[in-house]
Write a protein that holds these residues in place. Structure first.
Motif, PDB file in Angstrom:
ATOM      1  N   ASN A  49       0.766  -1.296   0.056  1.00 23.12           N
ATOM      2  CA  ASN A  49      -0.042  -0.020   0.040  1.00 23.12           C
ATOM      3  C   ASN A  49       0.865   1.122   0.114  1.00 23.12           C
ATOM      4  O   ASN A  49       0.284   2.306   0.327  1.00 23.12           O
ATOM      5  CB  ASN A  49      -1.025   0.206   1.163  1.00 23.12           C
ATOM      6  N   ASN A  50       2.088   1.177  -0.374  1.00 22.73           N
ATOM      7  CA  ASN A  50       2.825   2.546  -0.569  1.00 22.73           C
ATOM      8  C   ASN A  50       3.943   2.216  -1.427  1.00 22.73           C
ATOM      9  O   ASN A  50       4.048   1.074  -2.279  1.00 22.73           O
ATOM     10  CB  ASN A  50       3.662   2.683   0.762  1.00 22.73           C
ATOM     11  N   LEU A  51       4.708   3.222  -2.143  1.00 20.93           N
ATOM     12  CA  LEU A  51       5.888   3.019  -3.156  1.00 20.93           C
ATOM     13  C   LEU A  51       6.700   1.888  -2.799  1.00 20.93           C
ATOM     14  O   LEU A  51       7.139   1.211  -4.084  1.00 20.93           O
ATOM     15  CB  LEU A  51       6.493   4.351  -3.201  1.00 20.93           C
ATOM     16  N   GLU A 109      -2.584   8.616  -5.824  1.00 23.64           N
ATOM     17  CA  GLU A 109      -1.900   7.591  -4.925  1.00 23.64           C
ATOM     18  C   GLU A 109      -2.678   6.126  -5.084  1.00 23.64           C
ATOM     19  O   GLU A 109      -2.135   5.140  -5.226  1.00 23.64           O
ATOM     20  CB  GLU A 109      -1.246   7.904  -3.833  1.00 23.64           C
ATOM     21  N   GLN A 110      -3.813   6.406  -4.697  1.00 24.12           N
ATOM     22  CA  GLN A 110      -4.576   4.971  -4.615  1.00 24.12           C
ATOM     23  C   GLN A 110      -4.882   4.377  -5.953  1.00 24.12           C
ATOM     24  O   GLN A 110      -5.039   3.256  -6.015  1.00 24.12           O
ATOM     25  CB  GLN A 110      -5.849   5.544  -3.689  1.00 24.12           C
ATOM     26  N   GLY A 167      -2.835   4.453  -8.403  1.00 23.92           N
ATOM     27  CA  GLY A 167      -1.581   3.865  -8.795  1.00 23.92           C
ATOM     28  C   GLY A 167      -1.416   2.630  -8.215  1.00 23.92           C
ATOM     29  O   GLY A 167      -0.981   1.688  -8.861  1.00 23.92           O
ATOM     30  N   ILE A 168      -1.908   2.490  -6.940  1.00 18.89           N
ATOM     31  CA  ILE A 168      -2.058   1.077  -6.315  1.00 18.89           C
ATOM     32  C   ILE A 168      -2.734   0.327  -6.715  1.00 18.89           C
ATOM     33  O   ILE A 168      -2.621  -1.016  -6.873  1.00 18.89           O
ATOM     34  CB  ILE A 168      -1.926   1.388  -4.716  1.00 18.89           C
ATOM     35  N   ASN A 193       5.172  -1.642  -3.177  1.00 21.65           N
ATOM     36  CA  ASN A 193       4.550  -1.927  -4.696  1.00 21.65           C
ATOM     37  C   ASN A 193       5.747  -2.165  -5.379  1.00 21.65           C
ATOM     38  O   ASN A 193       5.713  -3.128  -6.297  1.00 21.65           O
ATOM     39  CB  ASN A 193       3.911  -0.848  -5.233  1.00 21.65           C
ATOM     40  N   VAL A 199      -4.470  14.390  -4.409  1.00 22.06           N
ATOM     41  CA  VAL A 199      -3.357  13.455  -4.352  1.00 22.06           C
ATOM     42  C   VAL A 199      -3.496  12.271  -3.719  1.00 22.06           C
ATOM     43  O   VAL A 199      -2.754  11.222  -4.231  1.00 22.06           O
ATOM     44  CB  VAL A 199      -2.172  14.254  -3.376  1.00 22.06           C
ATOM     45  N   GLU A 200      -4.266  12.080  -2.701  1.00 18.94           N
ATOM     46  CA  GLU A 200      -4.282  10.731  -2.300  1.00 18.94           C
ATOM     47  C   GLU A 200      -5.130   9.882  -3.178  1.00 18.94           C
ATOM     48  O   GLU A 200      -5.107   8.772  -3.428  1.00 18.94           O
ATOM     49  CB  GLU A 200      -5.440  10.878  -0.926  1.00 18.94           C
TER      50      GLU A 200
END
Length: 264
Positions: free
Chosen positions: A39-41, A107-108, A110-111, A44, A103-104
């Protein structure tokens, strides 16, 4: 039809090919669990690198995995866009009426996108490196404990084996029927959506008729050979769990452990 991935097996002698189908199925189950911990860079990136390493070890071209991704691209894009425009957050980048990009949300999205791609790649790797009949044997062996509860495990495995076995046959029948319809002047690529749907009907009817005839012939052949079910039957394909299979499961646990500690 040549780009169809479902039920397709690519022969090889790689490390992934030589693994027991039971270990591959268990690894797939574990992967579906740990992929939601990314759940983060960092997590992943770690999981993406791990899957790319498996693809490299399989000695299969990346184009096969991309072909497996194409049928799902619509669902992936829809889910990604839904996350971008409807995920709330503090840092708003763009807003119009009820649509909002944060931004959130990016990010979500992309995940979610990476998660979809990794699951499809891993499942495609499973089918491309495992013979369909071996895959069905692995499922039957995994469900063996359910026989205590009167679950017809052997019959389930038999249905899976026959279903996977006849996927290429049905594709050949579909190609033959489509060529016959084209020879009669049917065009499957032109017209409105309604016309395209109507053009599919001349394919489905003879395809269903051919499938039922084939199923009836198969049932007759099995009865003529005295098939009585799975009680007391020996196995032509004997599964063998090796040290490499245990190491594969251990690696999956280590990757999951790393993701658990690195996740937010």
């Amino acid at each position: 039809m040549d780009k169809l991935i479902l039920g397709r097996y690519i022969p090889g002698d790689s490390l992934i090919h030589r693994l027991d189908p039971r270990s591959k199925l268990l690894s797939m189950f574990l992967f579906l669990m740990i992929v939601f911990w990314a759940n983060n860079l960092v997590t992943n990136a770690l999981l993406f690198a791990f899957v790319m390493l498996l693809l490299f070890l399989s000695n299969i071209k990346l184009s096969f995995f991309l072909n497996g991704l194409k049928p799902m691209i619509g669902i992936i894009l829809f889910t990604t866009l839904f996350q971008i425009f409807f995920t709330t957050g503090k840092d708003v980048l763009w807003e119009f009426w009820f649509l909002k990009v944060t931004v959130e949300g990016i990010e979500q999205a992309g995940i979610i996108f990476v998660r979809f791609v990794l699951i499809i790649f891993f499942s495609t790797l499973l089918t491309l490196t495992t013979m369909p009949l071996s895959l069905a044997d692995g499922i039957e062996a995994g469900l063996a404990p359910l026989t205590r509860f009167k679950v017809p495990v052997h019959e389930i495995g038999l249905m899976l084996s026959m279903s996977l076995r006849f996927v290429p046959t049905l594709m050949d029948d579909t190609t033959r029927i489509m060529n016959a319809q084209r020879a009669r002047g049917v065009d499957f690529g032109e017209g409105s959506i309604v016309q395209k749907v109507k053009a599919v009907i001349p394919i489905l009817i003879p395809l269903f008729a051919s499938s039922f005839k084939r199923a009836d012939a198969l049932a007759t052949a099995m009865e003529a050979r005295g098939y009585q079910g799975g009680d007391g039957r020996s196995k032509y394909r004997v599964l063998s769990w090796k040290m490499a299979d245990s190491l594969a499961i251990a690696v999956m646990f280590l990757v999951g452990l790393a993701l658990y500690f690195l996740k937010n």
